[in-house]
Write a protein that holds these residues in place. Structure first.
Motif, short mmCIF file in Angstrom:
data_model
loop_
_atom_site.label_atom_id
_atom_site.label_comp_id
_atom_site.label_asym_id
_atom_site.label_seq_id
_atom_site.Cartn_x
_atom_site.Cartn_y
_atom_site.Cartn_z
N LYS A 37 -5.77 74.25 -37.04
CA LYS A 37 -6.49 74.35 -35.76
C LYS A 37 -7.69 73.44 -35.74
CE LYS A 37 -5.27 79.02 -34.39
NZ LYS A 37 -5.68 80.39 -34.16
N VAL A 38 -8.44 73.44 -36.82
CA VAL A 38 -9.64 72.60 -36.91
C VAL A 38 -9.26 71.13 -36.79
CG1 VAL A 38 -11.54 71.88 -38.41
CG2 VAL A 38 -10.96 74.31 -38.20
N ILE A 39 -8.24 70.71 -37.51
CA ILE A 39 -7.78 69.32 -37.46
C ILE A 39 -7.29 68.97 -36.06
CG2 ILE A 39 -6.02 67.72 -38.31
CD1 ILE A 39 -6.26 69.23 -41.04
N PHE A 40 -6.53 69.88 -35.47
CA PHE A 40 -6.02 69.69 -34.11
C PHE A 40 -7.17 69.48 -33.13
CE2 PHE A 40 -4.69 71.44 -30.00
CZ PHE A 40 -3.49 70.79 -29.78
N LEU A 41 -8.18 70.36 -33.20
CA LEU A 41 -9.32 70.26 -32.27
C LEU A 41 -10.13 69.00 -32.51
CD1 LEU A 41 -10.38 74.01 -32.19
CD2 LEU A 41 -9.21 72.71 -30.40
N LEU A 42 -10.26 68.58 -33.77
CA LEU A 42 -10.97 67.33 -34.05
C LEU A 42 -10.23 66.13 -33.47
CD1 LEU A 42 -12.22 67.93 -37.70
CD2 LEU A 42 -13.60 67.81 -35.61
N LYS A 43 -8.90 66.15 -33.56
CA LYS A 43 -8.11 65.08 -32.95
C LYS A 43 -8.34 65.04 -31.44
CE LYS A 43 -4.29 64.90 -36.24
NZ LYS A 43 -2.85 65.16 -36.43
N LEU A 44 -8.38 66.23 -30.83
CA LEU A 44 -8.65 66.28 -29.40
C LEU A 44 -10.01 65.68 -29.07
CD1 LEU A 44 -7.36 69.86 -28.41
CD2 LEU A 44 -6.24 67.66 -28.00
N LEU A 45 -11.01 66.03 -29.87
CA LEU A 45 -12.37 65.54 -29.61
C LEU A 45 -12.49 64.02 -29.77
CD1 LEU A 45 -14.55 68.31 -31.29
CD2 LEU A 45 -14.37 67.77 -28.85
N LEU A 46 -11.58 63.42 -30.52
CA LEU A 46 -11.63 61.97 -30.72
C LEU A 46 -10.87 61.20 -29.65
CD1 LEU A 46 -11.26 61.84 -34.60
CD2 LEU A 46 -13.34 61.58 -33.23
N ASP A 47 -10.15 61.91 -28.79
CA ASP A 47 -9.40 61.25 -27.72
C ASP A 47 -10.38 60.76 -26.65
OD1 ASP A 47 -8.01 61.44 -24.92
OD2 ASP A 47 -6.39 61.22 -26.39
N PRO A 48 -10.37 59.46 -26.34
CA PRO A 48 -11.33 58.93 -25.37
C PRO A 48 -11.22 59.56 -23.98
CG PRO A 48 -10.22 57.14 -26.53
CD PRO A 48 -9.55 58.41 -26.94
N LEU A 49 -10.03 59.91 -23.55
CA LEU A 49 -9.88 60.50 -22.22
C LEU A 49 -10.37 61.94 -22.19
CD1 LEU A 49 -6.51 58.88 -21.18
CD2 LEU A 49 -8.80 58.32 -20.37
N ILE A 50 -10.23 62.65 -23.31
CA ILE A 50 -10.82 63.99 -23.38
C ILE A 50 -12.33 63.87 -23.37
CG2 ILE A 50 -11.17 65.97 -24.93
CD1 ILE A 50 -8.17 65.83 -25.53
N LEU A 51 -12.86 62.89 -24.08
CA LEU A 51 -14.30 62.66 -24.04
C LEU A 51 -14.77 62.33 -22.62
CD1 LEU A 51 -14.84 60.68 -27.36
CD2 LEU A 51 -15.54 63.03 -26.84
N SER A 52 -13.93 61.63 -21.86
CA SER A 52 -14.30 61.33 -20.47
C SER A 52 -14.37 62.62 -19.65
CB SER A 52 -13.33 60.34 -19.83
OG SER A 52 -12.13 60.96 -19.41
N GLY A 53 -13.54 63.60 -19.99
CA GLY A 53 -13.60 64.91 -19.33
C GLY A 53 -14.91 65.62 -19.62
N PHE A 54 -15.37 65.54 -20.88
CA PHE A 54 -16.66 66.13 -21.23
C PHE A 54 -17.81 65.40 -20.54
CE2 PHE A 54 -14.58 67.64 -25.33
CZ PHE A 54 -14.43 68.93 -24.86
N LEU A 55 -17.72 64.07 -20.51
CA LEU A 55 -18.75 63.28 -19.82
C LEU A 55 -18.76 63.62 -18.34
CD1 LEU A 55 -20.89 61.04 -19.78
CD2 LEU A 55 -19.02 59.41 -19.47
N SER A 56 -17.59 63.83 -17.78
CA SER A 56 -17.49 64.22 -16.38
C SER A 56 -18.20 65.53 -16.11
CB SER A 56 -16.01 64.32 -16.00
OG SER A 56 -15.86 64.69 -14.67
N ALA A 57 -18.08 66.48 -17.03
CA ALA A 57 -18.79 67.76 -16.88
C ALA A 57 -20.30 67.53 -16.89
CB ALA A 57 -18.39 68.72 -17.99
N PHE A 58 -20.76 66.63 -17.71
CA PHE A 58 -22.19 66.31 -17.74
C PHE A 58 -22.64 65.68 -16.42
CE2 PHE A 58 -25.62 63.26 -18.64
CZ PHE A 58 -26.61 64.16 -19.05
N VAL A 59 -21.85 64.74 -15.92
CA VAL A 59 -22.18 64.09 -14.63
C VAL A 59 -22.17 65.13 -13.51
CG1 VAL A 59 -21.43 62.36 -12.95
CG2 VAL A 59 -21.40 61.82 -15.39
N ALA A 60 -21.20 66.05 -13.55
CA ALA A 60 -21.16 67.13 -12.55
C ALA A 60 -22.45 67.94 -12.60
CB ALA A 60 -19.94 68.02 -12.79
#
Length: 121
Positions: A37-60
């Motif tokens: 699970k930890v490895i899976f979630l770290l892989k998700l966090l390294l995905d640039p498009l997922i990071l864009s989703g987090f950045l989008s939440a900040f902009v919101a």
């Protein structure tokens, strides 16, 4: 200009949710083992498009702060329910999620709530 801030909040919130759903679905299900699970979630966090989703939440959040300078929260917050509607429709078209009568009734109740709460006293 205040409504632009509210709708900016909605746009970036919805973008973030759609991006997260799309990209996470490409990675598959969350593994059962805790270390996997930890490895899976770290892989998700390294995905640039997922990071864009987090950045989008900040902009919101920035748009929301601007909206709070223009409106009472009791007036502005019900408009955030529009994000539920947009996510519903986009999930149908982008992810082929089912339409049910319960979802339709729920959306109609949301619209009614927005109409009632946005009325001036």
């Amino acid at each position: 200009m205040g409504y632009l801030y509210i709708f900016g909040t909605i746009f970036f919130t919805v973008y973030g949710q759609m991006m997260l759903k799309w990209r996470i679905s490409k990675f598959g299900s969350l593994p059962a083992d805790i270390s996997e699970k930890v490895i899976f979630l770290l892989k998700l966090l390294l995905d640039p498009l997922i990071l864009s989703g987090f950045l989008s939440a900040f902009v919101a959040s920035l748009f929301w702060m601007a909206a709070m300078t223009k409106f009472d929260i009791s007036y502005a917050y019900p408009f955030m329910s529009l994000s539920f509607m947009l996510v519903f429709f986009l999930s149908i078209f982008l992810f082929n999620e089912p339409i049910t009568s319960y979802k339709i009734i729920g959306l109609l109740l949301i619209v009614a709530g927005i109409l009632v709460t946005s009325q001036s006293a």
